[in-house]
Design an enzyme around this catalytic site. Structure first.
Site, short mmCIF file in Angstrom:
data_model
loop_
_atom_site.label_atom_id
_atom_site.label_comp_id
_atom_site.label_asym_id
_atom_site.label_seq_id
_atom_site.Cartn_x
_atom_site.Cartn_y
_atom_site.Cartn_z
N VAL A 1 53.39 50.12 71.56
CA VAL A 1 53.42 50.73 70.31
C VAL A 1 54.78 51.02 70.39
O VAL A 1 55.51 50.51 70.31
CB VAL A 1 53.05 52.49 70.83
CG1 VAL A 1 52.65 53.19 69.25
CG2 VAL A 1 51.53 52.65 71.69
N HIS B 1 52.79 58.30 62.97
CA HIS B 1 51.69 57.66 64.15
C HIS B 1 52.05 57.68 65.54
O HIS B 1 51.29 57.67 66.33
CB HIS B 1 51.48 56.17 62.98
CG HIS B 1 50.29 55.88 64.19
ND1 HIS B 1 49.57 54.59 64.05
CD2 HIS B 1 48.70 56.69 63.61
CE1 HIS B 1 48.00 54.75 64.78
NE2 HIS B 1 47.56 55.62 64.45
#
Length: 165
Positions: free
Chosen positions: A81, A88
């Protein structure tokens, strides 16, 4: 005093690896490092199953399903990520971490968090083997150590139970 420690001797059992497809350039390198580390510590490829998921957010569900089958000594979760311009990142990283933790606690099987959470693509690539080692390999080592540690604890519990009889 009894001290329990895991080690890196060849562990028993099968291993599952859950890998996110999102940021594949990074996650494929993490998987390669993971598999290399497992092999180097006596886990043949025939004892490893790999499940691909769309992204890191989807890792916990599949990790839990695999862990709860009872088929695996450990489940290793690999993803990446990278912080962007919106919130987000925080949601995905936090839910992935919490979900992986919950999967292991529910199944009582080591479910290892090997999801990179980085500020940039460069940081992610560095942690996937470019400069700073390979976090996929480190996740495999954590899995091996945890499998061996749990084995020792269970063996000791069995010994104590026999003595109590």
């Amino acid at each position: 005093m009894t001290i329990f420690e895991g080690d890196f001797s060849p562990p028993p059992g099968r291993f599952a690896v859950v890998v996110a497809r999102f940021n594949a350039m990074v996650t494929e390198a993490l998987l390669a490092g993971c598999l290399d580390s497992l092999r180097r510590h006596g886990v043949d490829d025939s004892r490893v199953d790999v499940a691909w998921v769309p992204g890191s957010f989807e890792i916990p569900l599949i990790a839990r399903e695999l862990a709860e089958t009872g088929r695996y000594a450990s489940v290793i979760c690999l993803g990446c990520v990278i912080r962007g311009e919106t919130g987000h990142y925080d949601h995905v990283a936090g839910q992935a971490a919490g979900g992986v933790l919950q999967a292991g606690l529910n199944a009582k099987v080591p479910v290892i968090f090997g999801v990179l959470t980085t500020e940039s693509v460069e940081q992610a690539l560095n942690r996937a083997g470019l400069k700073l080692g390979n976090k996929g390999g480190e996740a495999a080592l954590a899995a091996i150590e945890m499998v061996n540690l749990l084995g020792r604890i269970k063996a000791d519990a069995g010994s104590i139970e026999k003595l109590a009889r």
